[in-house]
Design an enzyme around this catalytic site. Structure first.
Site: not given
Ligand SMILES: *Cc1c(COP(=O)(O)O)cnc(C)c1O
Length: 384
Positions: A36, A276
């Site tokens: 993701k 800035y």
């Molecule tokens: C993002 C996510 C993970 C992975 O998490 P990490 O800490 O990056 O390993 C696993 N399960 C869900 C439901 C997530 O949203």
């Protein structure tokens, strides 16, 4: 496309990480590669290609748009699982037709899934997410009876692939009691499903931190994001690994490097403000270099006056506020610095390393945030 900087993805580093993880977890635990957030900034298409080459065959995403991007690379070579958002009517047809698996944490999605499955004559593959204490997504206790009945009645249209949950902060030992309680709740709900002859094909609960800190949460599958990219969920998780395994070197390697080049160099007199406003005043005569990267490219404004970059093999500090497309760094100690010299924003130069976390030591969560902010429009180069 922004070509004022580029990202390098080291496929050998991924190989190191995935081999470590495969070895570390219990036998027969499937690793789902969580991609993701544009694969935590690495870019879904490029990262998935690297992972496929190491025989990763399961990917988790947040929504159906990301699922489509993964699908375009893996075709039928891997399983794709959506953990979050989908538009019930519009997306479900494509999802079910393509064997994409998805989380269900509300009644309406389950009802829509069955309706669509009926319509197209193909089973929907669902993961029932249950509430165990995170209080984000997941069916509440009071809804479970309904879910169980619904699953029983619709076996013709549903594959009950997974029973899952998510742990609320496994990376911090401060949450120990809460996480242990979640594991208990999960197991007792699982038992109830089994007693009703509703046995999921997969049990899963763990992200990186969960899988490392609470091995009992590895179950049938672990959903691994941050660690496959070479980062630890928190310093606590790394220290815990060192202590329990009696190791003292980091087995993970960063995949990503971010590089740019010096745009120009100029001198500033003592007492002058740089950039800035008044957030930085030169306390002595100094030399500064312009870096053609700013917050529009994903270099967070929160790194104003604190970020570090490598130039000519030395660490240089960001001065003043990060601008939309540029930032300034102090290079007084570099006698030969000139336009065109390489700048490393993340990665190695000569004997120095700049990890993402080296400018976010005060908050490990920033690792995740800084990575995912890196603009998708920056060119990525895969190093084989
Ligand atoms: C993002 C996510 C993970 C992975 O998490 P990490 O800490 O990056 O390993 C696993 N399960 C869900 C439901 C997530 O949203």
């Amino acid at each position: 496309m922004h070509n004022n900087s580029h990202l390098e993805l080291d496929s050998n580093a991924f190989k190191t990480n995935i081999n470590f993880l495969r070895h570390h977890f219990k036998k027969n635990v499937l690793i789902s590669s969580v991609v993701k957030g544009n694969a935590y900034g690495h870019s879904i298409e490029n990262f998935v290609e690297i992972a496929l080459a190491e025989n990763v065959n399961h990917f988790s995403v947040f929504d159906s748009h990301e699922a489509r991007r993964v699908k375009s690379v893996v075709q039928d070579k891997a399983t794709i699982m959506i953990m979050g958002w989908l538009e019930n009517e519009k997306d479900l047809k494509w999802i079910i037709e393509n064997n994409i698996e998805f989380y269900v944490f509300e009644k309406q999605r389950l009802i829509s899934a069955v309706a669509t499955a009926k319509k197209i004559g193909k089973k929907a593959i669902v993961h029932i997410e249950i509430e165990t204490g995170m209080n984000r997504t997941g069916f509440n206790n009071s809804e479970l009876k309904w879910v169980q009945n619904f699953l029983k009645k619709n076996t013709e249209y549903l594959v009950f692939k997974g029973l899952c949950t998510h742990l609320a902060g496994a990376e911090s030992i401060a949450n120990f009691v809460r996480i242990k309680k979640q594991i208990e709740v999960y197991n007792s709900i699982y038992d109830k499903f089994c007693k009703l002859n509703l046995k999921p094909i997969q049990k899963h609960a763990a992200c990186s931190a969960g899988a490392m800190m609470y091995p009992e949460t590895q179950m049938d599958m672990v959903r691994i994001g941050i660690m496959q990219y070479g980062f630890w969920p928190s310093a606590e998780v790394l220290v815990n690994y060192y202590n329990t395994k009696k190791k003292n070197s980091d087995p993970l390697r960063r995949i990503i490097s971010w590089k740019s080049e010096v745009m120009s160099v100029k001198k500033v007199k003592r007492g002058e403000f740089v950039g800035y406003g008044t957030s930085f005043m030169a306390d002595d005569n100094m030399k500064i270099a312009l870096v053609p990267v700013g917050y529009a490219h994903g270099y967070s404004r929160s790194l104003s006056n604190v970020g570090r970059v490598l130039i000519n093999g030395e660490r240089c500090v960001v001065i003043g506020t990060i601008n939309m497309n540029m930032m300034m760094v102090e290079v007084t100690v570099l006698p030969h610095v000139k336009r065109g010299d390489e700048i490393v924003l993340i990665g190695n130069q000569e004997d120095k390393t700049l990890s993402v976390s080296s400018f976010s030591d005060y908050s490990n969560l920033l690792n995740y945030e800084l990575l995912t902010r890196i603009s998708p429009d920056i060119p990525r180069i895969i190093l084989k």
